[in-house]
Enzyme design. Sequence first.
Site, short mmCIF file in Angstrom:
data_model
loop_
_atom_site.label_atom_id
_atom_site.label_comp_id
_atom_site.label_asym_id
_atom_site.label_seq_id
_atom_site.Cartn_x
_atom_site.Cartn_y
_atom_site.Cartn_z
NE ARG A 50 -1.94 1.92 3.37
CZ ARG A 50 -1.78 1.35 4.56
NH1 ARG A 50 -2.44 0.27 4.89
NH2 ARG A 50 -0.94 1.88 5.43
CE1 TYR A 102 -14.29 13.30 -16.66
CE2 TYR A 102 -14.06 13.25 -14.28
CZ TYR A 102 -14.37 12.62 -15.47
OH TYR A 102 -14.76 11.32 -15.45
CG ASP A 174 -7.31 16.83 -15.30
OD1 ASP A 174 -6.64 16.10 -16.06
OD2 ASP A 174 -8.42 16.49 -14.84
CE LYS A 199 -11.07 8.97 -18.67
NZ LYS A 199 -11.18 10.29 -18.06
C1 LIG Z 1 -11.59 10.83 -16.86
C2 LIG Z 1 -11.09 12.12 -16.35
C3 LIG Z 1 -10.90 12.30 -14.98
C4 LIG Z 1 -11.26 11.25 -13.95
O1 LIG Z 1 -10.51 10.10 -14.09
P1 LIG Z 1 -11.03 8.63 -13.68
O2 LIG Z 1 -9.87 7.76 -14.00
O3 LIG Z 1 -12.25 8.33 -14.48
O4 LIG Z 1 -11.32 8.67 -12.22
C5 LIG Z 1 -10.40 13.53 -14.56
N1 LIG Z 1 -10.11 14.51 -15.43
C6 LIG Z 1 -10.29 14.36 -16.76
C7 LIG Z 1 -9.96 15.49 -17.69
C8 LIG Z 1 -10.78 13.17 -17.27
O5 LIG Z 1 -10.99 13.02 -18.58
#
Ligand SMILES: *Cc1c(COP(=O)(O)O)cnc(C)c1O
Length: 386
Positions: A50, A102, A174, A199
């Site tokens: 962890r 988001y 982000d 992603k």
């Molecule tokens: C998908 C996404 C998130 C969240 O990520 P998860 O892996 O689904 O928790 C945050 N910011 C952006 C821009 C995203 O496309």
Amino acid sequence: MSKPKKPCTIVAAAHPDLDPAYRSVGPAIWPTDTFEWASPAEKPAFDYSRTVNPNRAMLIRTLSELEGAAGGVVTNSGQAAALLAFLRLPAGARVIAPHDCYGGTYRLLEALERQCKIRCTFVDQTNDAAFDRAIEDEFALLWIETPSNPLMRITDIRRRAAAARSRGALTIADNTLLSPLRQRPLDLGCDLVCHSTTKVLNGHADLFGGALLASDPAMVEELEWWSNAGGLNGSAFDSSQIVRGLRTLPLRIDRQEATATRIAEWLAERPEVKAVYYPGLDSSDGAELVAAQQFGPGFMLSFELRGGKPVADRFVGALDLITLASSLGGFSTLICTPSTMTHRGMPVEAQEKAGISADLLRLSVGLEDPDDLIADLNRGFTRLGS
Ligand SMILES: *Cc1c(COP(=O)(O)O)cnc(C)c1O
């Protein structure tokens, strides 16, 4: 100091030294919960998974090299990385976030504010007057998302991060939509950069993950402490899969971006399309900023039809190849209606304020043949005309 490596070299480097037992070129997976100590006083480099794990360490090292970070943490989702960024804030701290951020981040910030844990201000960060008003009162964290999702608005990272710094606040970007191959926020003055590795970094649509990286080693230690305390760290197996995904990231992005550019140019010529949002179009707002802070336009675009939800529904209903699903950055092309899908967590009034209309469609361009994708979009337009 040696010259920083190019991204394709960073992701291809195999690191067999990480497997001292067999020096495997394809890295091993260590799913173990715990590790043996030589003696009670000799804490091994890896003691409990962890807290630390070799597969996570390898992913963190690769992502840090790509983003130019001192280090960071790998979490079990993108949202866990966002939570971690908020978890370290003192009670009542104010966060400034984009009004079109988001949907999941918006939902989390709003819920934390309702519980009086933090305060937040959502603002159009592309609007100078609105931004300057928002930063008049004290704040602790500026959250940047550029290009924004789903409207691909471009925020001037260098200027916004400098303004936050001059007021004693940290800036986090982000960087999920572009990846470090197309934008490096830490080089532009941000303190933190986060990702949903679900992603394009993984790119194979088969796991959840996140990362939060920092330029300051003291901040890295703080993030490691909180991530361990809260149990937010990602698994060995997922980390290994993401490293595997990263091997082909430069190739995938080049291809996805070239196809996205072709599709955006094709859509811009269609009379049924009210607007196309893609940073690669010469006509797009913020083209100068794109040139100044991005290494390419990326693989995400959105476009608006005319006629509201019924027209959007008819269009997506006619598609054969492109899949109606939220998520982005994977090998296959996905389409979604942000108002009812990715951004449904955002109240309708907030959606309107952010410019998310019912006939806005978002496209994450994948690895299919571009002609086949255009033929599929053409099916949608044919349906509208029938
Ligand atoms: C998908 C996404 C998130 C969240 O990520 P998860 O892996 O689904 O928790 C945050 N910011 C952006 C821009 C995203 O496309």
